[in-house]
Design a protein around this motif. Structure first.
Motif: not given
Length: 477
Positions: A395-397, A428-433, A247-251, A96-99
C-alpha cells in the motif's frame, strides 16, 4: 496475537531497557534510518517481527530510484531531483503530496551515497526505462534482488552499531495525554513481552496490504487479488495512529503488479513489456497500453476473462529477462512456455489464430495499438509466453507526515516524538493505483528512513535543550 494498542501512562519496566531511538521494522526504511543514526553515535534498536529481516523490501526487485547519486554521475547520466520530481507528479497526475515529493527526491541521492560508503555497491540499471521515468535512475546491487538489499543493509546497520531485536512483534505503545511516546511493548515467541523505553519512535513497519479487512475497505479493486507482499503488513502503524489521533492520507494508493506468474506465484519483470512484449487475454486481444505502468496493469489484468493474461515476447526479450533473478525463478517453476509459431501460441492461449494474428499485426515498427501504444519493432517467432494475473504488492497510503517525517495529528500538528516513513506513512503516489511510479515504494523507504534519522537526531538534541528549561511545543504544518 494481540491487537495493536496505545496505552496511556507509564510503561512497566521501561527503565530497565531504554534507548534514545526505537524503530519498528527492519526493512529498507528502518535499516537506513538505523545506519544513519549509528553514524551519528545515537543508540538505536530495530524491533523486527521475523527471525531475519525481510518485509516488503526482500520481496521486491530491490531497485531504488534516485537522481544525482555518485553511481548515476559515474555512469554519465544527466538527471536531477527536479526532473525526478516532475516524473513522479506526471505519473500521479499532480496528486502526489508536493512536500514529500520534494523531500524524497532531494534526499534519495544522499541516502544512496551514504549507503555506498558502507559497502553497498550500487550500479544503475541499464538497457531500458521503467514506465514514467525519463532517465536511468534505478539503483541496484549486483545481485538485483530485494533480499540481497536487505541483507546488505542489515550488515551495514549492525556493523555500525545499531541493535537488532528479532522475533519481536511490536504490539503496544505507551504514550502520555499529549501523544508523547515513552515505550514499545514487543511480544516474544514464548508469549512474554519485552518493554523498551525510548525518547523517539520511528514507525518503519510498512502498510496494510496483509490486512484483508482494510484492503476490502480502502482498495476494493484488490479485494480478491493475490497478495504478493509480506504478511507483516497488517496495518499496525495505521491502528496506532488512529488511537493517537493522527491524520491519515492517500489510503487509496497502492502498488499493484500485472505480471504475477500463475500458478507459480513469482514476479515476472516488467522489463519484458518495456522491451516490446505485450499482454494478451484469453480472447487473443491486447487490452491496455502496457508501457503506462505495471501497477495499474494489475487492475487491467484482473478485469480480463478469468482474471488472467499471457505475457508474450520473443527471444531478444527473453535474453534480457533472464538477467533478472525474479524471472529466472519463474522460469525454474515452469512458467515459461515457448511456441514455434502463431498457431501454436494461439493454441496455448486458447484463442482463435485469426484474432491473435490481427492483434499482433499492430506490433510492428511504427504500429499503433487501439490503446495508443506505439510499437518500435515486431515480435519474431518463436514466441515465449507466461501466464500471469494481477497482484497487490504493498500500500502507498498511511499516516500523514510532514517533510521531516513527523506524524501529524488531525489538526495538522506534529506529534511530539513519533516519526513514520516508508509504507507506514503516506507515499508519493497519490490516492490511486495509477499514480505509482516504478520504485516509489523503495524511494519512500530509503529516502524517508534517511530523513527520519536526521529528524530523530534533531528531536533528541531539542530534548536536551528542553531539559535545561525550555518548554516543548507543537508546530502547525
Amino acid at each position: 496475537m494481540s491487537s495493536p494498542a496505545v496505552l496511556r501512562g507509564a510503561a512497566p519496566g521501561a527503565d530497565a531497557m531504554h534507548v534514545p531511538v526505537a524503530i519498528i521494522g527492519a526493512g529498507a526504511c528502518g535499516l537506513t534510518a538505523a545506519l544513519r543514526l549509528a553514524d551519528a553515535g545515537i543508540e538505536t534498536v530495530l524491533i523486527e517481527r521475523d527471525a531475519v529481516p525481510s518485509g516488503s523490501t526482500a520481496l521486491s526487485s530491490g531497485f531504488i530510484p534516485a537522481a544525482g547519486s555518485a553511481a548515476q554521475l559515474a555512469a554519465g547520466i544527466e538527471d536531477d531531483a527536479a526532473r525526478f520530481a516532475a516524473d513522479i507528479q506526471a505519473k500521479a497526475h499532480g496528486t502526489a503530496a508536493p512536500h514529500l515529493v520534494a523531500a524524497y527526491t532531494g534526499a534519495a541521492a544522499a541516502a544512496l551515497d551514504n549507503l555506498a560508503r558502507h559497502g553497498l555497491a550500487f550500479e544503475v540499471l541499464d538497457g531500458f526505462l521503467y514506465p514514467g521515468h525519463t532517465a536511468r535512475r534505478m539503483h541496484t546491487l549486483p545481485e538485483r534482488t530485494g533480499a540481497a538489499l536487505v541483507a546488505a543493509l542489515e550488515r551495514a546497520a549492525t556493523g555500525a552499531g545499531a541493535y537488532l531485536l528479532t522475533r519481536a512483534l511490536a504490539r503496544r505503545i505507551w504514550a502520555d495525554e499529549d501523544g508523547r511516546i515513552s515505550a514499545v511493548g514487543c511480544e516474544r515467541p514464548d508469549g512474554s513481552m519485552d518493554v523498551i523505553g525510548c525518547d523517539v519512535l520511528i514507525l518503519a513497519c510498512n502498510g496494510f496490504g496483509g490486512n484483508a479487512a482494510m484492503v476490502g475497505e480502502h482498495l476494493p479493486a484488490m479485494r480478491d487479488a493475490v497478495y504478493g507482499g509480506h504478511a507483516g503488513n497488517d496495518g499496525s502503524a495505521i491502528e496506532w495512529g488512529r488511537q493517537l489521533g493522527a491524520r491519515l492520507a492517500d489510503l487509496g494508493g497502492y502498488q499493484g503488479h500485472g505480471s504475477w506468474a500463475t500458478p507459480q506465484g513469482a514476479l515476472v519483470s516488467w522489463a519484458v513489456m518495456m522491451d516490446g512484449g505485450v499482454q494478451i487475454n484469453r480472447e487473443g486481444r491486447r487490452f491496455h497500453d502496457e508501457t503506462r505502468g505495471y501497477s495499474e496493469a494489475a487492475v487491467h489484468v484482473l478485469a480480463q476473462p478469468g482474471g488472467v493474461a499471457w505475457n508474450v515476447f520473443d527471444s531478444r526479450t527473453l535474453a534480457l529477462a533472464r538477467g533478472f533473478p525474479d524471472f529466472v525463478q519463474a522460469e525454474a517453476g515452469q512458467a515459461l512456455k515457448t511456441c514455434a509459431d502463431l498457431p501454436a501460441l494461439a493454441a496455448l492461449i486458447g484463442c482463435g489464430a485469426d484474432t491473435l494474428g490481427r492483434t499482433l499485426a499492430d506490433v510492428r515498427p511504427g504500429g499503433l495499438g487501439v490503446d495508443g501504444r506505439r510499437f518500435e519493432r515486431a515480435l519474431q517467432a518463436p514466441y515465449h509466453a507466461v501466464k500471469v494475473t494481477g497482484a497487490l504488492f504493498h500500500t502507498q497510503g498511511g499516516l500523514d507526515i510532514d517533510a521531516q517525517c513527523r506524524v501529524l495529528d488531525r489538526a495538522g500538528l506534529a506529534l511530539p516524538n513519533l516519526l513514520a516513513a516508508g509504507g507506514a506513512a503516506r507515499g508519493v503516489s497519490g490516492n490511486d493505483v495509477s499514480g505509482y511510479l516504478s520504485g516509489n515504494g523503495l524511494l519512500s523507504a530509503v529516502a524517508g528512513g534517511h530523513i527520519a534519522a536526521a529528524t530523530a537526531a534533531a528531536l533528541l538534541k531539542r530534548e536536551l535543550v528542553q531539559d535545561s528549561g525550555n518548554q516543548p511545543c507543537r508546530t502547525r504544518i
